[in-house]
Enzyme design. Structure first.
Site, PDB file in Angstrom:
ATOM      1  N   GLY A 246      48.335  44.410  43.144  1.00 27.77           N
ATOM      2  CA  GLY A 246      49.665  44.896  43.491  1.00 27.77           C
ATOM      3  C   GLY A 246      50.693  44.839  42.243  1.00 27.77           C
ATOM      4  O   GLY A 246      51.842  45.120  42.467  1.00 27.77           O
ATOM      5  N   GLY A 247      50.163  45.078  41.191  1.00 32.32           N
ATOM      6  CA  GLY A 247      51.050  45.086  39.770  1.00 32.32           C
ATOM      7  C   GLY A 247      51.677  46.469  39.893  1.00 32.32           C
ATOM      8  O   GLY A 247      53.245  46.203  39.781  1.00 32.32           O
ATOM      9  N   LYS A 248      51.141  47.578  40.326  1.00 36.02           N
ATOM     10  CA  LYS A 248      52.007  48.907  40.226  1.00 36.02           C
ATOM     11  C   LYS A 248      52.770  48.896  41.610  1.00 36.02           C
ATOM     12  O   LYS A 248      53.643  49.704  41.493  1.00 36.02           O
ATOM     13  CB  LYS A 248      51.061  49.936  40.127  1.00 36.02           C
ATOM     14  CG  LYS A 248      50.270  50.211  38.636  1.00 36.02           C
ATOM     15  CD  LYS A 248      49.583  51.320  38.613  1.00 36.02           C
ATOM     16  CE  LYS A 248      49.184  51.441  37.064  1.00 36.02           C
ATOM     17  NZ  LYS A 248      48.014  50.276  37.076  1.00 36.02           N
ATOM     18  N   ASP A 266      44.124  48.916  49.695  1.00 35.46           N
ATOM     19  CA  ASP A 266      42.911  48.805  48.861  1.00 35.46           C
ATOM     20  C   ASP A 266      41.559  48.799  49.785  1.00 35.46           C
ATOM     21  O   ASP A 266      41.578  48.012  50.710  1.00 35.46           O
ATOM     22  CB  ASP A 266      42.696  47.639  47.975  1.00 35.46           C
ATOM     23  CG  ASP A 266      41.753  47.637  46.725  1.00 35.46           C
ATOM     24  OD1 ASP A 266      42.358  48.224  45.758  1.00 35.46           O
ATOM     25  OD2 ASP A 266      40.634  47.476  47.077  1.00 35.46           O
ATOM     26  N   ASP A 312      45.769  54.435  41.521  1.00 31.56           N
ATOM     27  CA  ASP A 312      45.149  53.601  40.307  1.00 31.56           C
ATOM     28  C   ASP A 312      43.877  53.539  40.299  1.00 31.56           C
ATOM     29  O   ASP A 312      43.254  52.471  40.687  1.00 31.56           O
ATOM     30  CB  ASP A 312      45.950  52.294  40.414  1.00 31.56           C
ATOM     31  CG  ASP A 312      45.659  51.427  38.914  1.00 31.56           C
ATOM     32  OD1 ASP A 312      45.017  52.102  38.148  1.00 31.56           O
ATOM     33  OD2 ASP A 312      46.100  50.368  38.794  1.00 31.56           O
ATOM     34  N   CYS A 365      42.977  53.312  33.509  1.00 28.87           N
ATOM     35  CA  CYS A 365      43.050  52.470  32.416  1.00 28.87           C
ATOM     36  C   CYS A 365      41.904  53.057  31.399  1.00 28.87           C
ATOM     37  O   CYS A 365      41.290  51.849  31.100  1.00 28.87           O
ATOM     38  CB  CYS A 365      43.245  50.926  32.406  1.00 28.87           C
ATOM     39  SG  CYS A 365      41.883  50.245  33.665  1.00 28.87           S
TER      40      CYS A 365
END
Length: 425
Positions: A246-248, A266, A312, A365
């Protein structure tokens, strides 16, 4: 433990990894559990030596004329951490737990070896089989880009604007006696805070009261910039379909100022487990967690409703090698092929959710073109109703045929690729 004993410990740990395909952190942990006499400073420095040896493994082997843990550890000390040759040799004397002192050949290498004549993948410390990909991505700068991906990364934080701001976070952390030097603003992300890497020191950010209060989250500046590029605003409907921990999701919710709604999903529901606690701590009130369901599509009711769908995407993580240098040596071509399939699956899941005129954001990334612009081109070849949107990034970066690429060398953050696609029909 003396310096020589720490070197020998690192050599032993690296030796166990030569025949085992597992994370280096697991091997370090196992050694620590079986050597409980090692103090906290010993553990930190041994860990730095192990990961340093893996960061600069190929360039150390070239300079030392030997490709083994002893050469990697001494190469990391000499050319990675800047220890003098005499210091390394002296650390091996008068210590029964140290490795044997350098031979004449090793002494000569430590004193004067260079990378003259070394190929790009050796100078850049990345796997040789990826040289063609790095050449596509960076051309003649590929060795320099690879070398930047080997340097230890800073600790980047994002000030949570739902509860605080960057100045308050910097002031609060600046009072901590656990920091070698005070934090500073990141150069490009408007809410980013940077804590420099320090050898032998790990900052226990999770114990800080400012974190407990929800004032900040750990997030690399590149990840913060990717969220900013999404264009998420208050009142929008947003889906983060590869949300993981959940960072973004948290970054997007802060941009939306708790107005509108964000849906976090997810395909692996276990990865969503920490998100409820993180949302509560951050003061996020406009998020719904959509765990996968066995009997129906958890996202079916969101079709053609989303202003922004954020993907992501699963990837090799080549842009994060500064933080997990062992992963670059464990990466294999079949893993890259698997990630490419997963990326297309993620995009296929996300595309139907975008409303006409809405935006599909694709982020990795990674620095490998196969999972970046190639992946987007493959998607566009199958989905005619989307078109690339130009992105304006106020930071040094590479402009790709589709999207933008950030790198440690260019931008000072992890390697992030971002592309924006607008639904036209």
């Amino acid at each position: 433990m003396r310096h020589g004993a720490r070197q020998q410990a690192a050599i032993e740990i690296l030796s166990t990894l030569e025949n085992q395909r597992r994370p280096a952190s697991d091997a370090v942990k196992d050694w620590m559990l079986s050597h409980r006499f090692a103090g906290s400073k010993d553990r930190a420095e041994i860990g730095d030596l192990v990961f340093g040896a893996l960061r600069w493994k190929q360039s150390s082997a070239w300079r030392m004329g030997a490709d083994d843990p002893r050469a990697w550890v001494w190469g990391a000390l000499r050319w990675g951490f800047g220890r003098e040759a005499e210091w390394i040799e002296q650390s091996c004397y008068d210590d029964p737990h140290a490795p044997p002192p350098p031979t004449e050949a090793e002494r000569a290498a430590l004193s004067g070896a260079t990378l003259d004549g070394a190929p790009a993948h050796v100078r850049g410390d990345y796997p040789e089989w990826l040289d063609a990909s790095f050449a596509r991505a960076f051309g003649d700068a590929r060795a320099e880009e690879g070398a930047a991906l080997a340097v230890p990364a800073s600790l980047d934080l994002r000030a949570n604007t739902l509860k605080s701001d960057r100045d308050r976070v910097i002031a609060a952390l600046g009072e901590s006696p656990k920091l070698n030097e005070p934090p500073s603003p990141t150069p490009y992300a408007s809410n980013g805070v940077r804590i420099p890497w320090a050898q032998g020191r790990t900052f226990p950010w999770a114990t800080e009261q400012s974190f407990v209060k929800g004032w900040f989250e750990v997030q690399d500046e590149g990840s913060q910039l990717a969220a900013l590029l999404s264009g998420a605003e208050p009142g929008m409907q947003v889906a983060d379909v590869c949300a993981g921990g959940g960072g973004k999701t948290l970054a997007l919710a802060a941009l939306m100022q708790n107005k509108g709604q964000i849906f976090a999903h997810d395909v692996d529901g276990r990865r969503l487990a920490p998100l409820k606690e993180r949302l509560d701590r951050a003061g996020v009130r406009n998020a719904q967690i959509r765990a996968p369901m066995r009997t129906k599509d958890a996202l079916e009711d969101l079709r053609e409703r989303m202003d922004v769908v954020f993907v992501d995407a699963p990837c090799t993580g080549s842009g994060t090698w500064r933080r997990s240098p062992d992963s670059k040596w464990r990466l294999r071509p079949n893993a890259l092929l698997k990630r490419r399939d997963e990326q297309q699956q993620a995009l296929a899941m996300a595309a139907p959710l975008v409303k006409p005129g809405g935006r599909l954001m694709y982020v990795t990334c990674s620095v490998l073109p196969e999972e970046n612009e190639d992946a987007v081109a493959a998607f566009l070849g199958s989905y005619a109703g989307f078109a690339p949107v130009g992105l304006t990034l106020d930071a040094p970066h590479y402009v790709r045929t589709i999207g933008v690429q950030m790198t440690p060398l260019k931008t000072g953050c992890d390697g992030f690729y971002v592309a924006a696609l607008q639904r036209t029909a």
